[in-house]
Design an enzyme around this catalytic site. Structure first.
Site, PDB file in Angstrom:
ATOM      1  N   LYS A   1      72.173  36.662  56.227  1.00  0.00           N
ATOM      2  CA  LYS A   1      73.621  36.468  56.091  1.00  0.00           C
ATOM      3  C   LYS A   1      74.003  34.998  55.973  1.00  0.00           C
ATOM      4  O   LYS A   1      75.180  34.685  55.808  1.00  0.00           O
ATOM      5  CB  LYS A   1      74.339  37.078  57.294  1.00  0.00           C
ATOM      6  CG  LYS A   1      74.096  38.568  57.497  1.00  0.00           C
ATOM      7  CD  LYS A   1      74.768  39.035  58.788  1.00  0.00           C
ATOM      8  CE  LYS A   1      74.492  40.493  59.083  1.00  0.00           C
ATOM      9  NZ  LYS A   1      75.113  40.930  60.360  1.00  0.00           N
TER      10      LYS A   1
ATOM     11  N   HIS B   1      48.728  23.758  63.565  1.00  0.00           N
ATOM     12  CA  HIS B   1      48.621  25.107  64.132  1.00  0.00           C
ATOM     13  C   HIS B   1      47.822  24.945  65.421  1.00  0.00           C
ATOM     14  O   HIS B   1      46.645  25.330  65.496  1.00  0.00           O
ATOM     15  CB  HIS B   1      47.905  26.027  63.140  1.00  0.00           C
ATOM     16  CG  HIS B   1      48.057  27.493  63.431  1.00  0.00           C
ATOM     17  ND1 HIS B   1      48.519  27.973  64.631  1.00  0.00           N
ATOM     18  CD2 HIS B   1      47.781  28.588  62.676  1.00  0.00           C
ATOM     19  CE1 HIS B   1      48.534  29.293  64.597  1.00  0.00           C
ATOM     20  NE2 HIS B   1      48.089  29.689  63.418  1.00  0.00           N
TER      21      HIS B   1
ATOM     22  N   ARG C   1      56.762  30.508  63.766  1.00  0.00           N
ATOM     23  CA  ARG C   1      56.046  30.141  62.536  1.00  0.00           C
ATOM     24  C   ARG C   1      57.085  29.891  61.455  1.00  0.00           C
ATOM     25  O   ARG C   1      58.034  30.671  61.296  1.00  0.00           O
ATOM     26  CB  ARG C   1      55.077  31.232  62.088  1.00  0.00           C
ATOM     27  CG  ARG C   1      54.476  30.974  60.710  1.00  0.00           C
ATOM     28  CD  ARG C   1      53.321  31.890  60.401  1.00  0.00           C
ATOM     29  NE  ARG C   1      52.141  31.536  61.185  1.00  0.00           N
ATOM     30  CZ  ARG C   1      50.932  32.010  60.955  1.00  0.00           C
ATOM     31  NH1 ARG C   1      50.709  32.869  59.973  1.00  0.00           N
ATOM     32  NH2 ARG C   1      49.911  31.645  61.696  1.00  0.00           N
TER      33      ARG C   1
ATOM     34  N   ARG D   1      46.985  37.807  62.691  1.00  0.00           N
ATOM     35  CA  ARG D   1      46.285  37.421  63.902  1.00  0.00           C
ATOM     36  C   ARG D   1      47.160  36.665  64.896  1.00  0.00           C
ATOM     37  O   ARG D   1      47.133  36.978  66.097  1.00  0.00           O
ATOM     38  CB  ARG D   1      45.050  36.562  63.544  1.00  0.00           C
ATOM     39  CG  ARG D   1      43.854  37.359  63.074  1.00  0.00           C
ATOM     40  CD  ARG D   1      43.002  36.577  62.107  1.00  0.00           C
ATOM     41  NE  ARG D   1      43.758  36.251  60.903  1.00  0.00           N
ATOM     42  CZ  ARG D   1      43.939  37.136  59.898  1.00  0.00           C
ATOM     43  NH1 ARG D   1      43.423  38.334  59.962  1.00  0.00           N
ATOM     44  NH2 ARG D   1      44.633  36.790  58.834  1.00  0.00           N
ATOM     45  N   THR D   2      47.888  35.678  64.443  1.00  0.00           N
ATOM     46  CA  THR D   2      48.685  34.888  65.388  1.00  0.00           C
ATOM     47  C   THR D   2      49.734  35.767  66.057  1.00  0.00           C
ATOM     48  O   THR D   2      49.891  35.756  67.287  1.00  0.00           O
ATOM     49  CB  THR D   2      49.347  33.704  64.669  1.00  0.00           C
ATOM     50  OG1 THR D   2      48.346  32.903  64.047  1.00  0.00           O
ATOM     51  CG2 THR D   2      50.132  32.838  65.655  1.00  0.00           C
TER      52      THR D   2
END
Length: 312
Positions: free
Chosen positions: A89, A138, A110, A60-61
């Site tokens: 890497k 959030h 996120r 959703r986000t």
């Protein structure tokens, strides 16, 4: 990138606590204006680029931010899975932020670590939007939660119950701080081992915000205007045995609702759900969690537009 408080243009969105109630109300007002006249907003961010950096899974986000940017006529670039990037890497988080901030006008991040978004904002050349950092906050989820409550129920004088993983749930932490700005009394329902962190309760005490705690939803549901349900977040538990001890502790079913609730009760959930709301509840008049996801697009349009100067 840290901008002056007082305007939303160029601002980072790291914690709901970085915003005043007046600023939150303005975001909700802009969101409402967008919803009422969505078509006229296309092209306001033409030429602007949103960079998406997700070090954790999301549906959703991620997709609502993409949808919001496209609705405004902007474009998105997505880092994609970390195993396909230079992170694999050995590139440092700091270098990744510094590099990708050269490619876009705003970045949504996120990350599994608390404080990652705040740190990124200090080294990025462009505004950072926190799409969830560990067990921290959030904030854009909270803004769409507030918008949903305002549209589907009420903010002033609401009796709001928050059920589930209150210890690790970052959506809960942000929402509680935001609701405290509105002076709203809250009821926290959770297994004892998943109660709200003490520092948040101390903040509520300092603000003289009344709250109750219990571990049985049946004891309080008949008095609620809003029930905000969250999943138990298995990925946050340091010990799988701790998770297994509380897994399946609660479930909202039609039987519970038929036992006696307010006619205008609404049920919210940030999703995904993992068994805590029975699918049979979806067809009841109380369910608003899928509508909640729809509102996420207009709220994130408002946030992007205000940050990038598309709206005043």
């Amino acid at each position: 990138m840290v901008a002056m408080r007082g305007t939303l243009k160029g601002r980072d969105v790291i914690s709901i606590n970085d915003f005043s109630r007046e600023e939150i109300d303005h975001i909700l007002k802009v969101s409402d204006g967008i919803e009422k006249d969505l078509d006229s907003k296309f092209g306001l961010l033409s030429g602007k680029i949103l960079s998406i950096l997700f070090f954790e899974p999301s549906t959703r986000t991620r997709m609502s931010f993409e949808s919001a940017m496209y609705e405004l006529g902007g474009r998105c670039i997505d880092m994609g899975p970390t195993e396909l990037t230079s992170v694999k890497k050995g590139e440092t988080f700091s270098d990744t932020i510094k590099v990708i901030s050269k490619y876009a006008d705003v970045m949504v991040l996120r990350h599994p670590s608390d404080g990652a978004a705040r740190y990124a904002s200090e080294i990025s050349d462009v505004p950072i939007i926190n799409g969830g950092d560990g067990t921290g906050q959030h904030p854009t989820q909270t803004l769409l939660d507030l918008y949903t409550i305002k549209k589907e129920s009420k903010l002033d004088g609401a009796n709001i119950g928050i059920l589930g993983d209150l210890k690790y749930g970052r959506t809960v932490h942000s929402l509680v701080y935001a609701l405290s700005m509105y002076g709203i009394d809250m009821t926290f329902i959770s297994p004892p081992d998943l109660s709200l962190p003490e520092e948040i309760k101390e903040d509520l005490d300092d603000k003289k915000i009344s709250y109750e705690e219990c571990d049985k939803i049946e004891e309080v549901i008949e008095d609620l205007d809003v029930l905000y349900v969250t999943r138990i977040q298995r990925e946050r538990f340091p010990d799988i045995l701790e998770y297994k001890k509380v897994s399946g502790s609660y479930k909202i079913t039609k039987d519970i609702l038929e036992g006696g609730v307010k006619e205008d009760l609404i049920i919210l959930h940030p999703l995904p759900r993992t068994g805590e709301i029975d699918p049979d509840v979806d067809d009841t008049k109380y369910a608003r969690y899928f509508l909640q996801t729809k509102y996420g697009v207009v709220v994130r349009m408002a946030i992007l537009g205000l940050i990038l100067g598309g709206f005043e």
